[in-house]
Design a protein around this motif. Structure first.
Motif, PDB file in Angstrom:
ATOM      1  N   ASN A   1      -2.970  30.603  62.336  1.00 22.00           N
ATOM      2  CA  ASN A   1      -2.764  29.924  61.880  1.00 22.00           C
ATOM      3  C   ASN A   1      -4.538  28.912  62.566  1.00 22.00           C
ATOM      4  OD1 ASN A   1      -1.083  27.268  61.701  1.00 22.00           O
ATOM      5  ND2 ASN A   1      -0.441  27.560  62.574  1.00 22.00           N
ATOM      6  N   SER A   2      -5.071  29.922  62.690  1.00 21.74           N
ATOM      7  CA  SER A   2      -6.251  29.613  63.565  1.00 21.74           C
ATOM      8  C   SER A   2      -7.168  28.770  62.361  1.00 21.74           C
ATOM      9  CB  SER A   2      -7.037  30.726  64.226  1.00 21.74           C
ATOM     10  OG  SER A   2      -8.131  30.783  64.411  1.00 21.74           O
ATOM     11  N   THR A   3      -7.613  28.567  62.505  1.00 19.17           N
ATOM     12  CA  THR A   3      -8.816  27.716  61.053  1.00 19.17           C
ATOM     13  C   THR A   3      -9.435  28.474  60.708  1.00 19.17           C
ATOM     14  OG1 THR A   3     -10.039  26.060  62.436  1.00 19.17           O
ATOM     15  CG2 THR A   3      -8.186  25.340  61.644  1.00 19.17           C
ATOM     16  N   ARG A   4     -10.314  29.776  61.875  1.00 21.54           N
ATOM     17  CA  ARG A   4     -11.734  29.580  61.589  1.00 21.54           C
ATOM     18  C   ARG A   4     -11.688  31.432  61.718  1.00 21.54           C
ATOM     19  NH1 ARG A   4     -11.740  26.066  58.661  1.00 21.54           N
ATOM     20  NH2 ARG A   4     -12.877  24.125  58.151  1.00 21.54           N
ATOM     21  N   ALA A   5     -10.979  31.710  62.899  1.00 19.61           N
ATOM     22  CA  ALA A   5     -11.849  32.994  63.136  1.00 19.61           C
ATOM     23  C   ALA A   5     -10.215  33.965  64.002  1.00 19.61           C
ATOM     24  CB  ALA A   5     -11.979  32.648  64.351  1.00 19.61           C
ATOM     25  N   GLN A   6      -9.847  34.501  64.466  1.00 14.52           N
ATOM     26  CA  GLN A   6      -8.848  35.817  65.043  1.00 14.52           C
ATOM     27  C   GLN A   6      -8.454  34.828  66.193  1.00 14.52           C
ATOM     28  OE1 GLN A   6      -9.251  39.966  64.391  1.00 14.52           O
ATOM     29  NE2 GLN A   6      -7.590  40.323  66.263  1.00 14.52           N
ATOM     30  N   TYR A   7      -7.884  34.669  66.779  1.00 15.63           N
ATOM     31  CA  TYR A   7      -7.363  33.871  67.553  1.00 15.63           C
ATOM     32  C   TYR A   7      -6.123  34.294  68.600  1.00 15.63           C
ATOM     33  CZ  TYR A   7      -5.423  29.455  70.747  1.00 15.63           C
ATOM     34  OH  TYR A   7      -5.416  28.661  71.161  1.00 15.63           O
ATOM     35  N   THR A   8      -6.093  34.506  70.044  1.00 14.87           N
ATOM     36  CA  THR A   8      -4.589  35.352  70.830  1.00 14.87           C
ATOM     37  C   THR A   8      -5.119  34.542  71.713  1.00 14.87           C
ATOM     38  OG1 THR A   8      -5.991  37.471  69.033  1.00 14.87           O
ATOM     39  CG2 THR A   8      -4.582  37.194  71.080  1.00 14.87           C
TER      40      THR A   8
ATOM     41  N   PHE B   1       4.683  37.627  70.004  1.00  7.99           N
ATOM     42  CA  PHE B   1       5.518  36.376  69.384  1.00  7.99           C
ATOM     43  C   PHE B   1       3.608  36.288  68.888  1.00  7.99           C
ATOM     44  CE2 PHE B   1       7.347  34.472  66.378  1.00  7.99           C
ATOM     45  CZ  PHE B   1       7.698  32.914  66.751  1.00  7.99           C
ATOM     46  N   SER B   2       3.461  35.295  69.597  1.00  6.77           N
ATOM     47  CA  SER B   2       1.775  34.452  69.451  1.00  6.77           C
ATOM     48  C   SER B   2       0.231  35.275  68.699  1.00  6.77           C
ATOM     49  CB  SER B   2       0.947  34.118  70.438  1.00  6.77           C
ATOM     50  OG  SER B   2       0.035  35.131  71.352  1.00  6.77           O
TER      51      SER B   2
ATOM     52  N   THR C   1      -8.697  34.376  73.772  1.00  4.57           N
ATOM     53  CA  THR C   1      -9.715  35.253  72.909  1.00  4.57           C
ATOM     54  C   THR C   1      -9.784  34.717  71.320  1.00  4.57           C
ATOM     55  OG1 THR C   1     -10.869  37.114  72.541  1.00  4.57           O
ATOM     56  CG2 THR C   1      -8.820  37.404  72.765  1.00  4.57           C
ATOM     57  N   ILE C   2     -11.098  35.005  71.366  1.00  2.00           N
ATOM     58  CA  ILE C   2     -11.550  34.148  69.631  1.00  2.00           C
ATOM     59  C   ILE C   2     -12.936  35.380  69.724  1.00  2.00           C
ATOM     60  CG2 ILE C   2     -12.776  32.099  70.097  1.00  2.00           C
ATOM     61  CD1 ILE C   2     -11.098  30.629  68.063  1.00  2.00           C
ATOM     62  N   ASP C   3     -12.930  35.768  67.925  1.00  2.00           N
ATOM     63  CA  ASP C   3     -12.986  36.359  67.833  1.00  2.00           C
ATOM     64  C   ASP C   3     -14.236  36.030  66.410  1.00  2.00           C
ATOM     65  OD1 ASP C   3     -14.927  38.666  66.682  1.00  2.00           O
ATOM     66  OD2 ASP C   3     -13.683  40.288  66.759  1.00  2.00           O
ATOM     67  N   THR C   4     -15.334  35.304  66.871  1.00  2.00           N
ATOM     68  CA  THR C   4     -16.176  34.793  65.361  1.00  2.00           C
ATOM     69  C   THR C   4     -15.975  35.766  64.587  1.00  2.00           C
ATOM     70  OG1 THR C   4     -17.835  34.829  66.921  1.00  2.00           O
ATOM     71  CG2 THR C   4     -15.857  33.039  66.907  1.00  2.00           C
ATOM     72  N   SER C   5     -16.118  36.923  64.961  1.00  2.00           N
ATOM     73  CA  SER C   5     -17.046  38.044  64.004  1.00  2.00           C
ATOM     74  C   SER C   5     -16.386  38.601  62.473  1.00  2.00           C
ATOM     75  CB  SER C   5     -17.675  39.617  64.435  1.00  2.00           C
ATOM     76  OG  SER C   5     -15.527  40.013  64.938  1.00  2.00           O
ATOM     77  N   THR C   6     -15.302  37.520  63.221  1.00  2.00           N
ATOM     78  CA  THR C   6     -14.095  37.757  61.564  1.00  2.00           C
ATOM     79  C   THR C   6     -14.630  36.309  59.887  1.00  2.00           C
ATOM     80  OG1 THR C   6     -12.147  36.190  62.496  1.00  2.00           O
ATOM     81  CG2 THR C   6     -12.325  38.781  62.816  1.00  2.00           C
TER      82      THR C   6
ATOM     83  N   MET D   1      -2.377  24.411  66.941  1.00  2.00           N
ATOM     84  CA  MET D   1      -1.636  24.322  64.970  1.00  2.00           C
ATOM     85  C   MET D   1      -0.201  25.660  64.868  1.00  2.00           C
ATOM     86  SD  MET D   1      -2.580  22.413  63.008  1.00  2.00           S
ATOM     87  CE  MET D   1      -1.849  22.549  61.759  1.00  2.00           C
ATOM     88  N   VAL D   2      -0.207  26.285  66.181  1.00  2.00           N
ATOM     89  CA  VAL D   2       0.876  26.724  66.142  1.00  2.00           C
ATOM     90  C   VAL D   2       2.137  26.551  67.732  1.00  2.00           C
ATOM     91  CG1 VAL D   2       1.542  29.375  66.869  1.00  2.00           C
ATOM     92  CG2 VAL D   2      -0.417  28.381  65.469  1.00  2.00           C
ATOM     93  N   LEU D   3       3.016  26.508  67.066  1.00  2.00           N
ATOM     94  CA  LEU D   3       4.280  26.206  68.785  1.00  2.00           C
ATOM     95  C   LEU D   3       3.214  27.380  69.504  1.00  2.00           C
ATOM     96  CD1 LEU D   3       7.471  24.888  68.898  1.00  2.00           C
ATOM     97  CD2 LEU D   3       8.078  27.460  68.112  1.00  2.00           C
ATOM     98  N   GLY D   4       4.068  26.284  70.821  1.00  2.00           N
ATOM     99  CA  GLY D   4       3.132  27.205  72.151  1.00  2.00           C
ATOM    100  C   GLY D   4       1.891  27.014  72.633  1.00  2.00           C
ATOM    101  N   ASP D   5       1.157  26.826  71.453  1.00  2.00           N
ATOM    102  CA  ASP D   5      -0.914  26.607  71.727  1.00  2.00           C
ATOM    103  C   ASP D   5      -0.960  26.052  72.851  1.00  2.00           C
ATOM    104  OD1 ASP D   5      -3.146  27.905  70.841  1.00  2.00           O
ATOM    105  OD2 ASP D   5      -3.330  26.660  69.680  1.00  2.00           O
TER     106      ASP D   5
END
Length: 481
Positions: A18-25, A11-12, A380-385, A344-348
Motif C-alpha cells: 500500500n506504500s505509494t512509492r517504496a518498500q515501507y515496513t 501482518f503489516s 523504515t522505508i527503502d527508497t532504493s526500490t 492508507m493501510v489499516l493500522g499504519d
C-alpha cells in the motif's frame, strides 16, 4: 500485548505494498506502557541501535527514553520519565556521544521548566546536568534537541532569558560551564520563541525562531559563532505575504553553502513551504509550496534530511489519506515526489511530527499517532526500490479515472486525446507491470474500463502511451476491497 505487537508487524509486512512509492515496513508499535507519541524528534543511531524518546506513556505517563535494534528487535525502555526533579515530557531527539546519551525534557526539574540529562546507553546512571529555572535570565521549556561539538552541548529554550523570548545556551557534557550564549530579544527585531534545534557547520551555529523578527512576528533565520559572537539575522519571514512563515519544530538543514528548511504556514497556498538560502543569508528562495489539493502533503512540523543531492522530509497532514506524507525533491525544488502516504493501510502510523534518519541504505522515522493503539509507530522505508515509473506526475494527467479508490474495476475517460491506438500500463509500487492492454480507438471523451480486481489492496501507477511510446497521461489508482 507483546505477542499482539509481533503479530501485527508480521501482518503489516504483507500490507506494505500500500506504500505509494517504496518498500515501507512498521518495525515497532508504541503503546501506553512502553511509551507513546514521539513528538518532534528523530531516531539517533549508535552502532546497531536506535535511541529515541516519547513525549508520553511509560510507567509514570510522562514519557520514555528507549533503544531498539535497527531491525526492530529488542525494544527496551531505558528510562521512565516522571514528575519532580527528574524531568518530564521529553520532546525532540537524543544525542549519542560515546557510550552516553544526552537529551532534554520540556518540564520537570527543580522549577518544572525542563532539564538537561545524561545517561549511559545501557540505561544506567541517569543524571540531571541542569534544571532550567526561567528566573535570573535562565531559559525554560526546551522543545528542541541538543547539538554537540567536542565536549560542548548547545540548545535553545522557548521561554526565559532577559526578554522572556528564550535563549541559546551551551554546557559541557559533564554538566559544568552552563552558559547563556544568546538571549533572544537582545538585538532589534530579533527572533524569539524557538521550538527547533541548532545546526552546526564549521564554527557556526544556525537556527530558526518560530516568532519574532522584523515582519509581523513571522520568525527568523539566524547564525552565530559557537562562542556567541557575530549573532546575525539572515532572513526575516513575512507573516502577511505569500512567503512562508512560522517554522514550527523545524531545523535548518545545512548542505555545503546552502541551508534548507520548511515553514509550517504561509506560501501561495497557505499550507507551508520548503525553502533554500545561502548560509551567508543571500538568495532566499521558496522551492516548494505545499497545497491541500491532490496527493501533496501540508503543514510540515519537522526538519528536512539531505542525501544523494535530494531532500527528504515528512508533512503532518495531506496525502492520499489526509494523514501525512513522506516525500523527496531535488534541492532546486524539482521532482517533488510522494514516497509514502500515511494511513492508507489499516493500522499504519499517521501524522508524522518528526524527522527522518538514514542508516543501512534505508530511512527510519516515527509517527506521533496511529498504529493499533493510536500511540505511534517506528517505520523504515527503502527508497532504493523506487523505479522511474514511480516518478510519474499525476498533475500532468489528461486521464480521468473513476471510481478511485475502487475494488479493482476502473473506468477511464481520455479527455484530451484524438482517435488513435493507445496502450494502458499499470505498475505496482515495486515497479512491476501488473496490467497492459490496447485501448480501443474510441473518439475523444469515450470511456474505457479495466479490471484489476485480481490485484491486492494497494496503490498502483498507470500510464497511457501512444504507438510511438509517447506519454499521453498518467496517474495513480487505489484498490480498496
Amino acid at each position: 500485548m507483546k505477542k499482539l505487537s509481533f503479530l501485527f508487524i508480521s501482518f503489516s509486512l504483507f500490507l506494505v505494498p500500500n506504500s505509494t512509492r517504496a518498500q515501507y515496513t512498521i518495525i515497532h508499535i508504541f503503546n501506553d506502557t512502553l511509551g507513546q507519541n514521539p513528538y518532534a524528534g528523530s531516531l539517533s543511531i549508535d552502532g546497531s541501535k536506535w535511541f529515541g524518546m516519547t513525549e508520553q506513556g511509560g510507567s509514570h505517563r510522562f514519557g520514555t527514553i528507549f533503544s531498539i535494534d535497527t531491525n526492530g528487535n529488542n525494544f527496551k525502555v531505558l528510562h521512565n520519565c516522571d514528575t519532580g526533579n527528574n524531568g518530564a515530557l521529553p520532546y525532540g531527539s537524543v544525542s549519542c556521544i560515546g557510550k552516553k546519551i544526552y537529551g532534554m525534557t520540556l518540564m520537570g526539574g527543580a522549577k518544572d521548566s525542563g532539564v538537561i540529562y545524561s545517561m549511559d546507553s545501557s540505561g544506567n546512571n541517569y543524571k540531571i546536568l541542569h534544571s532550567f529555572r526561567t528566573i535570573n535570565n535562565d531559559g525554560g521549556y526546551p522543545y528542541g534537541s541538543l547539538t554537540s561539538l567536542g565536549n560542548k552541548l548547545y540548545g535553545m529554550t522557548v521561554l526565559g532569558g532577559a526578554h522572556n523570548g528564550g535563549i541559546i545556551f551551551s554546557i559541557d557534557t559533564d554538566g559544568s560551564n552552563y552558559t547563556i550564549v544568546h538571549s533572544f530579544g537582545d538585538v532589534a527585531y530579533d527572533g524569539s520563541v524557538s521550538y527547533s534545534s541548532l545546526s552546526l557547520s564549521g564554527n557556526k551555529l544556525f537556527g530558526m525562531t518560530s516568532l519574532g523578527g522584523l515582519n509581523h512576528n513571522g520568525g527568523a533565520i539566524f547564525s552565530m559563532d559557537i562562542n556567541g559572537a557575530n549573532y546575525t539575522i539572515l532572513y526575516n519571514f513575512e507573516a502577511t505575504s505569500t512567503d512562508g512563515y512560522n517554522p514550527w519544530y523545524t531545523n535548518l538543514t545545512i548542505a555545503g553553502s546552502k541551508g534548507y528548511g520548511m515553514t509550517s504556514e504561509g506560501g501561495t497556498n497557505a499550507r507551508g513551504t520548503i525553502f533554500s538560502i545561502d548560509t551567508n543569508g543571500n538568495n532566499y528562495k521558496t522551492i516548494h509550496n505545499f497545497t491541500l489539493a491532490g496527493n501533496d502533503g501540508y503543514w510540515p512540523i519537522a526538519s528536512l534530511s539531505y542525501a544523494g543531492h535530494k531532500l527528504y522530509g515528512m508533512a503532518n497532514l495531506g496525502g492520499d489519506a489526509g494523514q501525512g506524507v513522506l516525500f523527496a525533491l531535488d534541492t532546486n525544488g524539482a521532482n517533488f515526489t510522494e514516497i509514502h502516504s500515511f494511513g492508507m493501510v489499516l493500522g499504519d502510523g499517521v501524522s508524522p511530527r518528526g524527522s527522518l534518519s538514514f542508516a543501512n541504505n534505508k530511512w527510519y522515522g516515527m509517527t506521533d499517532i496511529g498504529g493499533p493503539y493510536n500511540d505511534g509507530t517506528i517505520f523504515t522505508i527503502d527508497t532504493s526500490t523506487i523505479t522511474s515509473v514511480n516518478y510519474l506526475n499525476p498533475a500532468n494527467s489528461n486521464i480521468i479515472a473513476c471510481p478511485n479508490p475502487s475494488t479493482g474495476l476502473f473506468t477511464f475517460q481520455l479527455s484530451n486525446t484524438e482517435r488513435q491506438t493507445l496502450n494502458m500500463e499499470v505498475y505496482n509500487v515495486l515497479g512491476e507491470k501488473v496490467y497492459s492492454s490496447i485501448l480501443p480507438q474510441n473518439p475523444k471523451g469515450a470511456l474505457n474500463s479495466i479490471d484489476l480486481s485480481s490485484q491486492p489492496n494497494g496503490i498502483y501507477l498507470y500510464r497511457v502511451l501512444n504507438v510511438d511510446g509517447g506519454l499521453i497521461g498518467e496517474g495513480k489508482l487505489v484498490i480498496q476491497k
